[in-house]
Design a protein around this motif. Sequence first.
Motif, PDB file in Angstrom:
ATOM      1  N   LEU A   1      -1.400   2.338  10.270  1.00 54.74           N
ATOM      2  CA  LEU A   1      -0.499   3.026   9.340  1.00 54.74           C
ATOM      3  C   LEU A   1       0.392   4.029  10.097  1.00 54.74           C
ATOM      4  CD1 LEU A   1      -2.869   3.705   6.282  1.00 54.74           C
ATOM      5  CD2 LEU A   1      -0.819   2.291   6.260  1.00 54.74           C
TER       6      LEU A   1
ATOM      7  N   LYS B   1       2.863   1.906  12.164  1.00 52.86           N
ATOM      8  CA  LYS B   1       3.611   0.955  11.332  1.00 52.86           C
ATOM      9  C   LYS B   1       3.867  -0.336  12.088  1.00 52.86           C
ATOM     10  CE  LYS B   1       5.632   4.522   8.524  1.00 52.86           C
ATOM     11  NZ  LYS B   1       6.730   5.392   8.289  1.00 52.86           N
TER      12      LYS B   1
ATOM     13  N   LEU C   1       3.733  -4.061  12.487  1.00 51.49           N
ATOM     14  CA  LEU C   1       3.619  -5.198  11.574  1.00 51.49           C
ATOM     15  C   LEU C   1       2.634  -6.260  12.033  1.00 51.49           C
ATOM     16  CD1 LEU C   1       7.297  -5.778  10.372  1.00 51.49           C
ATOM     17  CD2 LEU C   1       5.333  -5.011   9.035  1.00 51.49           C
TER      18      LEU C   1
ATOM     19  N   TYR D   1      -0.629  -5.460  10.919  1.00 54.82           N
ATOM     20  CA  TYR D   1      -0.820  -5.686   9.472  1.00 54.82           C
ATOM     21  C   TYR D   1      -1.417  -7.054   9.195  1.00 54.82           C
ATOM     22  CZ  TYR D   1       1.954  -1.507   8.415  1.00 54.82           C
ATOM     23  OH  TYR D   1       2.424  -0.256   8.342  1.00 54.82           O
TER      24      TYR D   1
ATOM     25  N   ASP E   1       0.801   2.027   1.479  1.00 60.86           N
ATOM     26  CA  ASP E   1       1.333   3.068   2.380  1.00 60.86           C
ATOM     27  C   ASP E   1       1.460   4.360   1.619  1.00 60.86           C
ATOM     28  OD1 ASP E   1       3.519   2.917   0.772  1.00 60.86           O
ATOM     29  OD2 ASP E   1       4.822   1.881   2.225  1.00 60.86           O
TER      30      ASP E   1
ATOM     31  N   SER F   1       3.328   1.483  -1.812  1.00 61.55           N
ATOM     32  CA  SER F   1       3.716   0.081  -1.686  1.00 61.55           C
ATOM     33  C   SER F   1       2.621  -0.677  -0.917  1.00 61.55           C
ATOM     34  CB  SER F   1       5.056   0.015  -0.940  1.00 61.55           C
ATOM     35  OG  SER F   1       5.413  -1.316  -0.748  1.00 61.55           O
ATOM     36  N   THR F   2       2.381  -1.927  -1.330  1.00 65.68           N
ATOM     37  CA  THR F   2       1.283  -2.703  -0.751  1.00 65.68           C
ATOM     38  C   THR F   2       1.694  -3.209   0.634  1.00 65.68           C
ATOM     39  OG1 THR F   2       0.803  -3.438  -2.978  1.00 65.68           O
ATOM     40  CG2 THR F   2      -0.339  -4.581  -1.181  1.00 65.68           C
ATOM     41  N   LEU F   3       0.915  -2.744   1.613  1.00 64.44           N
ATOM     42  CA  LEU F   3       1.193  -3.189   2.988  1.00 64.44           C
ATOM     43  C   LEU F   3       0.425  -4.475   3.271  1.00 64.44           C
ATOM     44  CD1 LEU F   3       1.021   0.191   4.932  1.00 64.44           C
ATOM     45  CD2 LEU F   3       3.065  -1.097   4.346  1.00 64.44           C
TER      46      LEU F   3
ATOM     47  N   GLN G   1       1.561  -8.732  -2.250  1.00 69.51           N
ATOM     48  CA  GLN G   1       2.193  -8.075  -1.100  1.00 69.51           C
ATOM     49  C   GLN G   1       3.484  -7.404  -1.572  1.00 69.51           C
ATOM     50  OE1 GLN G   1       0.512  -9.351   1.869  1.00 69.51           O
ATOM     51  NE2 GLN G   1       1.326  -7.667   3.069  1.00 69.51           N
ATOM     52  N   GLY G   2       3.656  -6.129  -1.246  1.00 68.49           N
ATOM     53  CA  GLY G   2       4.891  -5.411  -1.539  1.00 68.49           C
ATOM     54  C   GLY G   2       4.918  -4.772  -2.913  1.00 68.49           C
TER      55      GLY G   2
ATOM     56  N   GLY H   1      -1.978   6.689   4.165  1.00 66.31           N
ATOM     57  CA  GLY H   1      -1.958   5.560   3.217  1.00 66.31           C
ATOM     58  C   GLY H   1      -3.220   5.563   2.377  1.00 66.31           C
TER      59      GLY H   1
END
Length: 630
Positions: free
Chosen positions: A89, A92, A94, A97, A120, A124-126, A134-135, A183
Amino acid sequence: MNPEVDIPYPPRSWLQNNIKSLYIACLMVFVPLWMLGSWYIFTNQAQTNLQQQIKSDLSLFADSLDSELEKYRFVPKMLIMDATLASTLANKNLLHYRNIHDYLIHIRTVTTADEVFLLDINGSTLASTEHANQGIDYAHTPYFQAARTGVSGGFFTLGVNAGIRGYYFSEPIFDTKTDDVLGVIVVKVNMSRLERGWLNKRTPMMMTDEYGVVIASSVPSWLFTSRQRLEESAKQAIRSTSKYPTTSFPELQINLIKQRDNAQIISLPRPDYNRVLEVSLPLPELSWQLYGHGDLKTLDFAIQRNTALSILVFILTVSLAYVVLQRRLQFNETLGRREVNQARLQQAKETLEVRVAKRTQDLQDRNDQLKQAQTELIHSAKLATLGQMATSVTHEINQPLTAIQTSADNAEQWLERENYSRVANNISSIKKLAQKMAAITLHLKTFGRKTDNSTSWVSLDEAVNNAVELVALRCKQEQVELAIDCHHKMQEVQVLADLVRLEQVLINLLTNALDAMLDGSDKKLQINCKIEDNGLEQQLSEGSVTSQKWQHNICLQVIDTGTGIDPEHLVQLFDPFFTTKGTGVGLGLGLSISYSIIEAMGGTLSAANNPQGGAQFCLRLPCKEPARGA
Ligand code: ADP
C-alpha cells in the motif's frame, strides 16, 4: 333410674344428615375451581418450562453465533500483521497487487470466508477475491469509515449486487513508520452460513437488526420484514450506509395475546404459529435481537392430561375423605345407639324385675287368700255336712237317752226293793249308754273342729267306721243295704292322711251315693278296698342306692246302685259348683273340696260308672301295711 322413661337415641348431627349433599356440593363447587386452578398452574408451569427451553436454545445460538463471528473477526487482525500488505500500500506497486490477489484467495480458501478484499485510503478496492468487485468504492460504508479512523469495524448489510446477506469485518493497515492509515483490509462472511444451525432447531427463531428488520429467520418468508414500523431516522441511516437496497420493509403481523415475565404469547403469520411463546435475547455487541418461539399447542395435550389427572386425584381424595368421614359418623352413631340399646335393655331388665317381684308378691297374696278361702270353704262344707247329720245324731242320742231313762227308773225301783245287784246292773248299762253318747258327741265335736293340713299315719278302719256311723241312721231310714267288704284289710292298713278330713271326704261320698239312690228300688251301698303296688321306690345317697322299699296305695271304693253319672258330666264332676241337684239342695262343692283334700294328702279321687248300674268312686291314698313293715 325411672323404669318407665323411654331413653331416646342420640339425635343425628347436622353433618350426619347433610354429609351426602355436602359431598355433592363440594364436588360441584370445587371440581370446576380445582380444574381452573390446575389448568392455570399446569399451563403456567408448562409455559415456564418452554420459556426456559427456548431461552437456553437462544443462549446456545448466541454463543455459537458469537464464536463463529469471533473466528472471522480475527482474520483481518491477522492479515494486518503481514508487512507485505502495508509495504504494498505504501509503495503502490501494481505488481505486488497481483500477488496480493492470490494471497487473498488463499486466505479466503483457508478461512472459508465469503470474500476478502483490500481497500486503499480512499475506500477504493485495490484487490479482492472477487474479480468483479475490483475498483468498487466502499468509502461510504461504516466498516471502511471505522477502519479509516484507525479502529476495527463490523457491519451487516445486504449486498446490492449479489443480494447476499453478509457481515463485514474491517481492520486499518497502518504505516509502520508514521502509524498513518494506509488502507483497509475487509473480510466478508455470508450470513446464511450462520443460519445453517437453525434449520434443524426445534425452536423457530428470528434475528432482527438494530432497526427491527428481520435479518435471519428459520422461516424464509419472514426475512427482511420488519417487526415495527421504521422511523424516518432509521430509514435515513439505512440510506446513508447503503445497508439495504430499500428502506420499505413489509411489516410482520405479530399480535400480542398475553404478556409474560420476559416473554410474550403472540400469533405469527403462519397457520401453525397462531399461538406461540416468544422469548427474546439481546445481542448487545451487535445491537441485534434474537427471538425464539415455541408452539403452545404442543403443550395442550400434556396440560389437559395433567389437569384431568389432578381432577381425578382431587375427586378420589374428596370421595375417600367422604367415605372415611361417613364411616366414622356411622360408627359413632352405631356406638351411640348401642349404648342406648344397652341402657334400654338394662332399664327393661330392671322394669321386668320390678314387675316380676310385684307379680310374685301378688301371686303369693292371692295364694294365701285362696288357701284361706279354701280352708273356710272346707270348714263351711263340714258344717253343712254336720247340719245334715244333726237329725240322725239326735235320733242316735235319743235312743240311749231313753234307755238311760228306763234303766234309771228300773234302778230306782230295784233300790226300793233293795235288790242291789239289779241296781248295779242298771247303773252299769246306764254307764255304757252314757259312754256311747259321749262317743257320738265327741266324734261330732272332733268333726266340727278346724284342723291344720298336717298328715300322719291313721287307721283307715277308724275313718271308715266314723263316717259310716254318721250315715248309718239315714241308711236305715232309706232302707239302704250297707256292706263293708274288707274290714279285716282296713284294720291292717294305715293311710297317710288327716283323719278328720278323710272322714269328711268319706261322708261326702257316702251322702252323694245315698242321694243318688233316693228314688231307686234296689239300694245297695258297698265299701271295698284293695291294696295296689305302686312300684319300687329307691332311696339314693351319694350316687348309690342305699335302700329300696315297695310303695303301696290303697284304693277305697264307694259303689252304689243309684242313678249313675251322665257321661257328659264326668269331666266336670270335680269342678266347683257343679251340681245336678235342685237349688238349695246341692251346692256343688262337695266333690271339688274332696278332690283338693285328697290331692293335698298325696292321693287321688276318681269317678266312674259301674257297668252293672250306679256310680263308683275310688279314693287312692299312700298306705303302709304293718304286717309287711315299712
Ligand atoms: P252336691 O252334692 O252339692 O251336688 P257334689 O260336688 O257333692 O255337690 O256333687 C256334684 C254332683 O255329682 C252331684 O250333683 C251329682 O250330680 C253328682 N254325683 C255325685 N256323686 C254321685 C253318685 N254317687 N251318683 C250319681 N251322681 C253323683
